[in-house]
Motif scaffolding. Structure first.
Motif, PDB file in Angstrom:
ATOM      1  N   PHE A 179       0.863  -0.954   0.444  1.00 26.70           N
ATOM      2  CA  PHE A 179       0.149   0.319  -0.037  1.00 26.70           C
ATOM      3  C   PHE A 179       1.118   1.213   0.182  1.00 26.70           C
ATOM      4  O   PHE A 179       0.202   2.031   0.353  1.00 26.70           O
ATOM      5  CB  PHE A 179      -1.018   0.436   0.852  1.00 26.70           C
ATOM      6  N   ASP A 180       1.876   1.763  -0.279  1.00 30.55           N
ATOM      7  CA  ASP A 180       3.886   2.195   0.490  1.00 30.55           C
ATOM      8  C   ASP A 180       2.774   2.881   0.966  1.00 30.55           C
ATOM      9  O   ASP A 180       3.767   4.561   1.259  1.00 30.55           O
ATOM     10  CB  ASP A 180       2.721   2.944  -1.290  1.00 30.55           C
ATOM     11  N   LEU A 181       2.689   1.941   2.224  1.00 32.49           N
ATOM     12  CA  LEU A 181       2.136   3.244   3.633  1.00 32.49           C
ATOM     13  C   LEU A 181       4.026   3.440   4.151  1.00 32.49           C
ATOM     14  O   LEU A 181       4.888   2.587   4.070  1.00 32.49           O
ATOM     15  CB  LEU A 181       1.731   2.033   4.807  1.00 32.49           C
ATOM     16  N   PRO A 182       3.771   4.507   4.418  1.00 35.41           N
ATOM     17  CA  PRO A 182       5.644   4.961   4.417  1.00 35.41           C
ATOM     18  C   PRO A 182       5.700   4.722   6.391  1.00 35.41           C
ATOM     19  O   PRO A 182       4.299   4.708   7.210  1.00 35.41           O
ATOM     20  CB  PRO A 182       5.369   6.512   5.299  1.00 35.41           C
ATOM     21  N   TYR A 183       6.922   3.825   6.477  1.00 37.02           N
ATOM     22  CA  TYR A 183       7.086   3.517   7.846  1.00 37.02           C
ATOM     23  C   TYR A 183       8.632   3.101   8.211  1.00 37.02           C
ATOM     24  O   TYR A 183       9.272   3.197   6.719  1.00 37.02           O
ATOM     25  CB  TYR A 183       6.547   1.703   8.201  1.00 37.02           C
ATOM     26  N   ILE A 184       8.819   2.915   9.117  1.00 37.54           N
ATOM     27  CA  ILE A 184      10.376   2.968   9.556  1.00 37.54           C
ATOM     28  C   ILE A 184      10.154   1.336  11.122  1.00 37.54           C
ATOM     29  O   ILE A 184       8.668   1.089  11.635  1.00 37.54           O
ATOM     30  CB  ILE A 184      10.997   3.692  10.611  1.00 37.54           C
ATOM     31  N   ILE A 185      10.726   0.494  11.331  1.00 36.16           N
ATOM     32  CA  ILE A 185      11.245  -0.960  11.679  1.00 36.16           C
ATOM     33  C   ILE A 185      12.330  -0.336  12.012  1.00 36.16           C
ATOM     34  O   ILE A 185      13.639  -0.367  11.903  1.00 36.16           O
ATOM     35  CB  ILE A 185      10.451  -1.909  11.694  1.00 36.16           C
ATOM     36  N   THR A 186      12.277   0.487  14.044  1.00 32.60           N
ATOM     37  CA  THR A 186      13.594  -0.015  15.098  1.00 32.60           C
ATOM     38  C   THR A 186      13.394  -1.268  15.495  1.00 32.60           C
ATOM     39  O   THR A 186      12.734  -1.826  16.458  1.00 32.60           O
ATOM     40  CB  THR A 186      14.011   1.474  15.871  1.00 32.60           C
ATOM     41  N   ASN A 187      14.746  -1.754  15.670  1.00 32.19           N
ATOM     42  CA  ASN A 187      15.171  -3.292  16.849  1.00 32.19           C
ATOM     43  C   ASN A 187      15.652  -2.972  17.403  1.00 32.19           C
ATOM     44  O   ASN A 187      17.176  -2.940  17.811  1.00 32.19           O
ATOM     45  CB  ASN A 187      15.019  -4.115  15.921  1.00 32.19           C
ATOM     46  N   CYS A 188      15.225  -3.416  18.984  1.00 32.51           N
ATOM     47  CA  CYS A 188      16.384  -3.092  20.145  1.00 32.51           C
ATOM     48  C   CYS A 188      16.120  -3.721  20.870  1.00 32.51           C
ATOM     49  O   CYS A 188      15.608  -4.922  21.496  1.00 32.51           O
ATOM     50  CB  CYS A 188      15.484  -1.705  20.588  1.00 32.51           C
ATOM     51  N   SER A 189      17.637  -4.406  21.499  1.00 30.80           N
ATOM     52  CA  SER A 189      17.519  -4.572  22.575  1.00 30.80           C
ATOM     53  C   SER A 189      17.133  -4.246  24.041  1.00 30.80           C
ATOM     54  O   SER A 189      15.977  -3.438  24.006  1.00 30.80           O
ATOM     55  CB  SER A 189      19.271  -5.055  22.830  1.00 30.80           C
ATOM     56  N   ASN A 190      17.865  -4.978  24.830  1.00 36.12           N
ATOM     57  CA  ASN A 190      17.222  -5.183  25.941  1.00 36.12           C
ATOM     58  C   ASN A 190      17.159  -3.665  27.022  1.00 36.12           C
ATOM     59  O   ASN A 190      17.858  -3.036  26.748  1.00 36.12           O
ATOM     60  CB  ASN A 190      17.637  -6.110  27.382  1.00 36.12           C
ATOM     61  N   ASN A 191      15.697  -3.124  27.091  1.00 40.19           N
ATOM     62  CA  ASN A 191      16.123  -1.749  28.058  1.00 40.19           C
ATOM     63  C   ASN A 191      15.741  -1.904  29.775  1.00 40.19           C
ATOM     64  O   ASN A 191      15.126  -3.251  29.986  1.00 40.19           O
ATOM     65  CB  ASN A 191      15.029  -1.226  27.998  1.00 40.19           C
ATOM     66  N   TYR A 192      16.443  -1.127  30.700  1.00 41.21           N
ATOM     67  CA  TYR A 192      15.998  -1.038  31.260  1.00 41.21           C
ATOM     68  C   TYR A 192      16.154   0.394  32.186  1.00 41.21           C
ATOM     69  O   TYR A 192      16.217   1.063  31.256  1.00 41.21           O
ATOM     70  CB  TYR A 192      17.023  -1.453  32.416  1.00 41.21           C
ATOM     71  N   GLY A 193      15.277   0.770  33.077  1.00 38.48           N
ATOM     72  CA  GLY A 193      14.746   2.556  33.589  1.00 38.48           C
ATOM     73  C   GLY A 193      13.858   2.054  34.366  1.00 38.48           C
ATOM     74  O   GLY A 193      13.428   0.906  35.007  1.00 38.48           O
ATOM     75  N   PRO A 194      13.840   3.442  35.176  1.00 37.76           N
ATOM     76  CA  PRO A 194      12.424   3.628  35.761  1.00 37.76           C
ATOM     77  C   PRO A 194      11.157   2.843  35.387  1.00 37.76           C
ATOM     78  O   PRO A 194      11.401   3.292  33.413  1.00 37.76           O
ATOM     79  CB  PRO A 194      12.858   5.077  36.020  1.00 37.76           C
TER      80      PRO A 194
END
Ligand SMILES: Cc1cn([C@H]2C[C@H](O)[C@@H](COP(=O)(O)OP(=O)(O)O[C@H]3O[C@H](CO)[C@@H](O)[C@H](O)[C@H]3O)O2)c(=O)[nH]c1=O
Length: 350
Positions: free
Chosen positions: A174-189
């Motif tokens: 559908f030509d939908l504009p997209y971006i994907i990010t793939n992130c590692s384990n997060n930590y924090g409050p």
């Protein structure tokens, strides 16, 4: 005024992203859409709730008609999609819940975005926040790159891999504009205490056992959540259409060494004898399908956008532990479900 929809904004990573965007971009109207499940609560965003560029929408991405109505009503320009079931152990006991939220929910959002944007795709963006777990497991060496093939091992990572594929397919079909990010384990409050770091902090405070799965020699790459939020901000503004970017901390720890480190810092902070909390460590039955090692090559985002983590693990852990120690009420109310009950009632107006 650009209208940015953030899904899952009451959750752990989502709340850090929502706060950053509300404070940094007064010219954006930020809509936080969240179902307020056990893992997300509005206590996490108390400091921005009255800002004029912030609106909370209680809604569930599993409900297609509700999502379509909201797109019609508010005409969002861009989406940052973080709403997800995220805990691997829960996905093992209830895989279908992960299909419903992570797969159906994502497709509901994609459909709504496609239909709402069909007459003009310019300046639109569907930004999908995903995980490095889609790549499967690494051996002792090597790093995940953006071209590593997908090989998910848990129902959770399979559901995230599937949602990534759907996002990509809407870009092609559908030509939908997209971006994907793939992130590692997060930590924090604000991380729900089922994940390793807040669980262990909570258990050390309460002198409860620290359950280490298997031999504890599983490796994760840890990133401070605000560094992730800043990476999302950069990619949202500078990332190229139809690309994916890996985000990671270049900070690998075996679980058992991380457990020792947490025990050591907590003993110091709580004025306990060094070595006290280590005695709480208990090796238990392994997680089925447990991925051995995750590690990220983040050179693409770093070369294209100059991103790198700014918070060292030492500093990040100190900040995280200090936050949990001074927010014991938060800990109690999320684990007992009190916040969930309170906020669900408050927004139960539909
Ligand atoms: C909760 C828990 C975990 N573990 C182990 C399992 C893993 O090797 C490591 C971290 O576990 P978790 O905190 O559950 O996180 P993990 O399975 O790596 O997945 C996280 O990191 C992913 C990114 O890599 C995210 O996409 C997931 O949403 C997030 O849950 O610690 C234990 O040994 N004992 C525990 O009680």
């Amino acid at each position: 005024m650009e209208k940015v929809l953030i899904t899952g904004g009451a959750g752990f990573i989502g709340s850090h992203v929502a706060r950053l965007f509300v404070n940094k971009y007064p010219n954006y109207q930020i809509f936080n859409l969240d179902a307020l499940t056990y893992a997300g609560n509005l206590e996490n965003l108390k400091d921005v709730e009255n800002q004029s560029n912030y609106t909370f929408l209680k809604a569930d991405i599993r409900d297609a008609s509700e999502i379509n109505e909201l797109f019609k009503k508010y005409q969002f320009d861009k989406v940052i999609h973080l709403a997800a079931e995220s805990h691997v152990d829960r996905s093992i006991s209830d895989p279908l819940a992960f299909v419903k939220t992570n797969v159906f929910g994502t497709v509901n959002l994609l459909n709504a975005a496609r239909d709402s944007w069909k007459s003009d795709l310019e300046d639109k963006l569907f930004y999908h926040v995903s995980t490095d777990e889609v790549y499967g497991s690494l051996g002792e060496t090597g790093l995940f790159t953006e071209t590593t093939s997908y090989s998910p091992n848990s129902p959770y990572s399979a559901s995230k891999a599937s949602s990534d594929h759907f996002v990509r397919s809407y870009g092609e079909t559908f030509d939908l504009p997209y971006i994907i990010t793939n992130c590692s384990n997060n930590y924090g409050p604000n991380q729900f205490p089922e994940k390793l770091i807040p669980l262990f902090i909570n258990n050390i405070i309460n002198k409860k056992a620290l359950p280490v799965y298997g031999d504890g020699k599983y490796t994760r790459d840890w990133l401070y959540v605000e560094d992730h939020a800043e990476a999302i901000d950069l990619v949202f503004h500078k990332g190229r259409n139809k690309e994916n970017y890996n985000i990671g901390g270049l900070n690998e720890w075996q679980n058992i060494d991380l457990a020792y480190l947490l025990c050591e810092i907590m003993d110091r902070k709580l004025g306990r004898q060094s070595g006290d909390s280590r005695q709480l460590i208990s090796f238990i039955k392994d997680r089925p399908g447990h991925d051995k090692r995750y590690a990220i090559d983040a050179s693409k985002i770093s070369e294209e956008m100059g991103w790198k983590p700014s918070v060292s693990f030492e500093k990040g852990l100190e900040k995280t532990i200090d936050w949990y120690l001074s927010n014991e009420v938060w800990f109690k109310n999320v684990t007992s479900g009190k916040y969930m009950e309170y906020y669900s009632k408050q927004y139960n107006h539909k």
